[in-house]
Design a protein around this motif. Sequence first.
Motif, PDB file in Angstrom:
ATOM      1  N   GLN A 196     -68.751  31.617  60.108  1.00  0.00           N
ATOM      2  CA  GLN A 196     -68.313  32.765  60.905  1.00  0.00           C
ATOM      3  C   GLN A 196     -68.242  32.267  62.348  1.00  0.00           C
ATOM      4  OE1 GLN A 196     -70.898  36.149  60.668  1.00  0.00           O
ATOM      5  NE2 GLN A 196     -70.018  37.091  62.473  1.00  0.00           N
ATOM      6  N   ILE A 197     -67.026  31.978  62.792  1.00  0.00           N
ATOM      7  CA  ILE A 197     -66.814  31.390  64.116  1.00  0.00           C
ATOM      8  C   ILE A 197     -66.740  32.506  65.153  1.00  0.00           C
ATOM      9  CG2 ILE A 197     -65.312  29.904  65.503  1.00  0.00           C
ATOM     10  CD1 ILE A 197     -66.426  28.516  62.982  1.00  0.00           C
ATOM     11  N   GLN A 198     -67.541  32.364  66.202  1.00  0.00           N
ATOM     12  CA  GLN A 198     -67.520  33.318  67.308  1.00  0.00           C
ATOM     13  C   GLN A 198     -67.230  32.537  68.586  1.00  0.00           C
ATOM     14  OE1 GLN A 198     -71.152  35.541  67.749  1.00  0.00           O
ATOM     15  NE2 GLN A 198     -70.416  36.683  69.498  1.00  0.00           N
ATOM     16  N   LEU A 199     -66.078  32.809  69.198  1.00  0.00           N
ATOM     17  CA  LEU A 199     -65.704  32.135  70.435  1.00  0.00           C
ATOM     18  C   LEU A 199     -66.239  32.945  71.611  1.00  0.00           C
ATOM     19  CD1 LEU A 199     -62.014  31.210  69.539  1.00  0.00           C
ATOM     20  CD2 LEU A 199     -64.092  29.901  69.135  1.00  0.00           C
ATOM     21  N   VAL A 200     -66.925  32.257  72.518  1.00  0.00           N
ATOM     22  CA  VAL A 200     -67.571  32.923  73.647  1.00  0.00           C
ATOM     23  C   VAL A 200     -67.245  32.149  74.919  1.00  0.00           C
ATOM     24  CG1 VAL A 200     -69.813  33.542  74.641  1.00  0.00           C
ATOM     25  CG2 VAL A 200     -69.457  33.753  72.190  1.00  0.00           C
ATOM     26  N   PRO A 201     -66.904  32.857  76.002  1.00  0.00           N
ATOM     27  CA  PRO A 201     -66.714  32.144  77.269  1.00  0.00           C
ATOM     28  C   PRO A 201     -68.052  31.599  77.770  1.00  0.00           C
ATOM     29  CG  PRO A 201     -66.220  34.510  77.502  1.00  0.00           C
ATOM     30  CD  PRO A 201     -66.639  34.271  76.098  1.00  0.00           C
ATOM     31  N   PRO A 202     -68.060  30.439  78.421  1.00  0.00           N
ATOM     32  CA  PRO A 202     -69.312  29.797  78.814  1.00  0.00           C
ATOM     33  C   PRO A 202     -70.179  30.616  79.765  1.00  0.00           C
ATOM     34  CG  PRO A 202     -67.423  28.417  79.393  1.00  0.00           C
ATOM     35  CD  PRO A 202     -66.897  29.637  78.748  1.00  0.00           C
ATOM     36  N   GLY A 203     -69.607  31.443  80.592  1.00  0.00           N
ATOM     37  CA  GLY A 203     -70.399  32.219  81.550  1.00  0.00           C
ATOM     38  C   GLY A 203     -70.614  33.653  81.121  1.00  0.00           C
ATOM     39  N   ARG A 255     -68.169  21.755  83.236  1.00  0.00           N
ATOM     40  CA  ARG A 255     -68.201  23.095  83.854  1.00  0.00           C
ATOM     41  C   ARG A 255     -68.663  24.154  82.855  1.00  0.00           C
ATOM     42  NH1 ARG A 255     -62.659  22.102  86.508  1.00  0.00           N
ATOM     43  NH2 ARG A 255     -63.278  21.109  88.445  1.00  0.00           N
ATOM     44  N   ALA A 256     -68.182  24.035  81.617  1.00  0.00           N
ATOM     45  CA  ALA A 256     -68.594  24.988  80.574  1.00  0.00           C
ATOM     46  C   ALA A 256     -70.098  24.877  80.327  1.00  0.00           C
ATOM     47  CB  ALA A 256     -67.811  24.746  79.287  1.00  0.00           C
ATOM     48  N   LEU A 257     -70.600  23.654  80.240  1.00  0.00           N
ATOM     49  CA  LEU A 257     -72.040  23.454  80.035  1.00  0.00           C
ATOM     50  C   LEU A 257     -72.844  23.982  81.225  1.00  0.00           C
ATOM     51  CD1 LEU A 257     -71.990  19.864  78.503  1.00  0.00           C
ATOM     52  CD2 LEU A 257     -72.629  21.981  77.323  1.00  0.00           C
ATOM     53  N   HIS A 258     -72.343  23.733  82.429  1.00  0.00           N
ATOM     54  CA  HIS A 258     -73.037  24.208  83.631  1.00  0.00           C
ATOM     55  C   HIS A 258     -73.065  25.732  83.670  1.00  0.00           C
ATOM     56  CE1 HIS A 258     -73.642  25.060  87.947  1.00  0.00           C
ATOM     57  NE2 HIS A 258     -74.462  24.026  87.850  1.00  0.00           N
ATOM     58  N   ALA A 259     -71.940  26.366  83.371  1.00  0.00           N
ATOM     59  CA  ALA A 259     -71.888  27.834  83.362  1.00  0.00           C
ATOM     60  C   ALA A 259     -72.839  28.390  82.300  1.00  0.00           C
ATOM     61  CB  ALA A 259     -70.461  28.312  83.102  1.00  0.00           C
ATOM     62  N   MET A 260     -72.894  27.757  81.149  1.00  0.00           N
ATOM     63  CA  MET A 260     -73.824  28.202  80.108  1.00  0.00           C
ATOM     64  C   MET A 260     -75.264  28.038  80.558  1.00  0.00           C
ATOM     65  SD  MET A 260     -72.514  27.182  76.347  1.00  0.00           S
ATOM     66  CE  MET A 260     -73.232  25.604  76.546  1.00  0.00           C
ATOM     67  N   HIS A 261     -75.552  26.930  81.184  1.00  0.00           N
ATOM     68  CA  HIS A 261     -76.906  26.669  81.680  1.00  0.00           C
ATOM     69  C   HIS A 261     -77.315  27.749  82.682  1.00  0.00           C
ATOM     70  CE1 HIS A 261     -80.381  24.349  82.937  1.00  0.00           C
ATOM     71  NE2 HIS A 261     -79.957  24.410  84.186  1.00  0.00           N
ATOM     72  N   GLN A 262     -76.419  28.076  83.599  1.00  0.00           N
ATOM     73  CA  GLN A 262     -76.693  29.099  84.623  1.00  0.00           C
ATOM     74  C   GLN A 262     -76.888  30.484  84.010  1.00  0.00           C
ATOM     75  OE1 GLN A 262     -77.437  28.459  87.573  1.00  0.00           O
ATOM     76  NE2 GLN A 262     -76.506  26.517  88.070  1.00  0.00           N
ATOM     77  N   ALA A 263     -76.203  30.754  82.886  1.00  0.00           N
ATOM     78  CA  ALA A 263     -76.267  32.074  82.250  1.00  0.00           C
ATOM     79  C   ALA A 263     -77.358  32.156  81.182  1.00  0.00           C
ATOM     80  CB  ALA A 263     -74.909  32.412  81.633  1.00  0.00           C
ATOM     81  N   GLY A 264     -78.191  31.127  81.078  1.00  0.00           N
ATOM     82  CA  GLY A 264     -79.277  31.155  80.100  1.00  0.00           C
ATOM     83  C   GLY A 264     -78.839  30.778  78.704  1.00  0.00           C
ATOM     84  N   GLY A 265     -77.820  29.944  78.618  1.00  0.00           N
ATOM     85  CA  GLY A 265     -77.290  29.526  77.324  1.00  0.00           C
ATOM     86  C   GLY A 265     -78.208  28.574  76.584  1.00  0.00           C
ATOM     87  N   PRO A 266     -77.739  28.054  75.454  1.00  0.00           N
ATOM     88  CA  PRO A 266     -78.572  27.195  74.608  1.00  0.00           C
ATOM     89  C   PRO A 266     -78.828  25.830  75.233  1.00  0.00           C
ATOM     90  CG  PRO A 266     -76.336  27.174  73.820  1.00  0.00           C
ATOM     91  CD  PRO A 266     -76.380  28.187  74.923  1.00  0.00           C
TER      92      PRO A 266
END
Length: 192
Positions: free
Chosen positions: A107-114, A144-155
């Motif tokens: 089940q693929i869920q596409l999510v923007p990095p931020g 940039r995607a990894l950085h935005a995820m990191h800033q938003a509390g991503g995995p």
Amino acid sequence: MSESDQAAGLRKWANLQRQQQGVVDAHDEQNMADDRAASVELPVEAPATPSSEPPPAHTSVRQAPRLPLVVVGLAQASPAQVAKVRARLGQWSAEGRRWAGAPEDWQIQLVPPGATNLTGLVREQSRWALWVDSDAEAFMRGFRALHAMHQAGGPSRLLALHEPGLPRRGLLDNLQVAANYYLGIELLVLAR
């Protein structure tokens, strides 16, 4: 489920498979190492119970639950992008990577990095991936995607999804090292 629980479950499953097969060749050992590195839970099927009667015609066959996979790094959420991710999972499956299963199992869920709900998604979902393109701007977009995820509390751990044939050397290695060094994110790269 924690990362150590996933890894322990995968090791247990791999050991059981080895015992059932009796002999493991070098190719299987590499696949099992790749499987452990991906830390993806495998679906477990309940053993079939023998029955003398066939099931009634009106009952439907219950399908196994789909495995959730949250993917970041794609330009837009569209059926074409989901198909691209499924195709890559299918290619890994065809290469013998058992954890990839069948593409339709996911089940693929596409999510923007931020995305603002990343922290909640991290608590709910354990399987994350970053799509990495192969063009000249791929490193900057990926970082940039990894950085935005990191800033938003991503995995803190993601699988690198990419087009087939993209070598580990260069883009993927550089992205993996930068993610770990600057953001503390483990990017799992399965390219050779």
